[in-house]
Motif scaffolding. Structure first.
Motif, PDB file in Angstrom:
ATOM      1  N   TYR A   1       0.834  -1.208   0.000  1.00 40.71           N
ATOM      2  CA  TYR A   1       0.000   0.000   0.000  1.00 40.71           C
ATOM      3  C   TYR A   1       0.866   1.255   0.000  1.00 40.71           C
ATOM      4  O   TYR A   1       0.608   2.198  -0.758  1.00 40.71           O
ATOM      5  CB  TYR A   1      -0.941   0.001   1.210  1.00 40.71           C
ATOM      6  CG  TYR A   1      -1.716   1.288   1.341  1.00 40.71           C
ATOM      7  CD1 TYR A   1      -2.795   1.545   0.501  1.00 40.71           C
ATOM      8  CD2 TYR A   1      -1.359   2.247   2.282  1.00 40.71           C
ATOM      9  CE1 TYR A   1      -3.502   2.735   0.603  1.00 40.71           C
ATOM     10  CE2 TYR A   1      -2.059   3.436   2.387  1.00 40.71           C
ATOM     11  CZ  TYR A   1      -3.126   3.677   1.546  1.00 40.71           C
ATOM     12  OH  TYR A   1      -3.810   4.856   1.640  1.00 40.71           O
ATOM     13  N   LEU A   2       1.908   1.268   0.826  1.00 39.46           N
ATOM     14  CA  LEU A   2       2.799   2.428   0.872  1.00 39.46           C
ATOM     15  C   LEU A   2       3.519   2.621  -0.464  1.00 39.46           C
ATOM     16  O   LEU A   2       3.683   3.751  -0.937  1.00 39.46           O
ATOM     17  CB  LEU A   2       3.813   2.276   2.005  1.00 39.46           C
ATOM     18  CG  LEU A   2       3.251   2.406   3.417  1.00 39.46           C
ATOM     19  CD1 LEU A   2       4.337   2.107   4.453  1.00 39.46           C
ATOM     20  CD2 LEU A   2       2.660   3.780   3.643  1.00 39.46           C
ATOM     21  N   ALA A   3       3.947   1.534  -1.080  1.00 44.86           N
ATOM     22  CA  ALA A   3       4.606   1.628  -2.381  1.00 44.86           C
ATOM     23  C   ALA A   3       3.638   2.174  -3.438  1.00 44.86           C
ATOM     24  O   ALA A   3       4.013   3.016  -4.260  1.00 44.86           O
ATOM     25  CB  ALA A   3       5.142   0.269  -2.804  1.00 44.86           C
TER      26      ALA A   3
ATOM     27  N   ASN B   1       4.119  10.171  -6.957  1.00 42.18           N
ATOM     28  CA  ASN B   1       5.164  10.486  -7.938  1.00 42.18           C
ATOM     29  C   ASN B   1       4.572  10.745  -9.319  1.00 42.18           C
ATOM     30  O   ASN B   1       5.004  11.661 -10.021  1.00 42.18           O
ATOM     31  CB  ASN B   1       6.192   9.364  -8.013  1.00 42.18           C
ATOM     32  CG  ASN B   1       7.152   9.380  -6.854  1.00 42.18           C
ATOM     33  OD1 ASN B   1       7.335  10.407  -6.207  1.00 42.18           O
ATOM     34  ND2 ASN B   1       7.768   8.251  -6.577  1.00 42.18           N
ATOM     35  N   MET B   2       3.606   9.939  -9.709  1.00 42.06           N
ATOM     36  CA  MET B   2       2.980  10.129 -11.014  1.00 42.06           C
ATOM     37  C   MET B   2       2.228  11.463 -11.067  1.00 42.06           C
ATOM     38  O   MET B   2       2.273  12.168 -12.076  1.00 42.06           O
ATOM     39  CB  MET B   2       2.028   8.971 -11.327  1.00 42.06           C
ATOM     40  CG  MET B   2       2.734   7.649 -11.542  1.00 42.06           C
ATOM     41  SD  MET B   2       3.997   7.692 -12.825  1.00 42.06           S
ATOM     42  CE  MET B   2       2.979   7.869 -14.266  1.00 42.06           C
TER      43      MET B   2
ATOM     44  N   LEU C   1       4.598  18.632 -13.026  1.00 36.67           N
ATOM     45  CA  LEU C   1       5.852  19.173 -13.538  1.00 36.67           C
ATOM     46  C   LEU C   1       5.826  19.256 -15.057  1.00 36.67           C
ATOM     47  O   LEU C   1       6.268  20.246 -15.648  1.00 36.67           O
ATOM     48  CB  LEU C   1       7.028  18.318 -13.070  1.00 36.67           C
ATOM     49  CG  LEU C   1       8.410  18.798 -13.482  1.00 36.67           C
ATOM     50  CD1 LEU C   1       8.696  20.180 -12.915  1.00 36.67           C
ATOM     51  CD2 LEU C   1       9.462  17.811 -13.011  1.00 36.67           C
ATOM     52  N   SER C   2       5.306  18.234 -15.701  1.00 35.95           N
ATOM     53  CA  SER C   2       5.205  18.227 -17.156  1.00 35.95           C
ATOM     54  C   SER C   2       4.314  19.372 -17.638  1.00 35.95           C
ATOM     55  O   SER C   2       4.639  20.065 -18.602  1.00 35.95           O
ATOM     56  CB  SER C   2       4.651  16.889 -17.630  1.00 35.95           C
ATOM     57  OG  SER C   2       4.514  16.887 -19.017  1.00 35.95           O
ATOM     58  N   SER C   3       3.209  19.589 -16.957  1.00 31.74           N
ATOM     59  CA  SER C   3       2.305  20.687 -17.301  1.00 31.74           C
ATOM     60  C   SER C   3       2.992  22.037 -17.114  1.00 31.74           C
ATOM     61  O   SER C   3       2.871  22.928 -17.955  1.00 31.74           O
ATOM     62  CB  SER C   3       1.054  20.603 -16.430  1.00 31.74           C
ATOM     63  OG  SER C   3       0.230  21.719 -16.653  1.00 31.74           O
TER      64      SER C   3
END
Length: 99
Positions: free
Chosen positions: A27-29, A36-37, A43-45
């Motif tokens: 669950y934590l992963a 992150n996604m 960031l991409s935007s």
């Protein structure tokens, strides 16, 4: 005579605490991956908006636009014919995706 029992090559032991710990780690992963996604998309935007602003600024200033075009021409002239062909193809694809 006593018979010796052979230990199994692989043994599985079901432990509730280990199972709970494994589920917690998964669950934590997953939540870290999701965060992150999301950050990557933000960031991409942001980079895309920055690129558009920079393009508009360059296009709006004749001196900067002339220097930019000159630098692009110098860069393309310094490439080998194969590299130049690839670069022009990439620029064409980029222009089509924005258009």
């Amino acid at each position: 005579m006593t018979e010796q029992t052979k230990a199994p090559f692989i043994s599985f032991k079901f432990d509730v605490m280990t199972f709970i710990a494994l589920c917690g780690a998964m669950y934590l992963a997953y939540t870290a991956h999701s965060a992150n996604m999301e950050n990557t998309a933000k960031l991409s935007s942001l980079l895309s908006k920055y690129e558009q602003t920079l393009d508009a600024a360059i296009a709006g200033d004749e001196v900067t636009l002339k220097r930019y075009r000159s630098n692009i021409k110098k860069t393309l002239d310094s490439l080998s014919p194969k590299e130049r062909e690839l670069m022009l193809a990439l620029l064409k694809v980029d222009a089509q995706s924005k258009g």
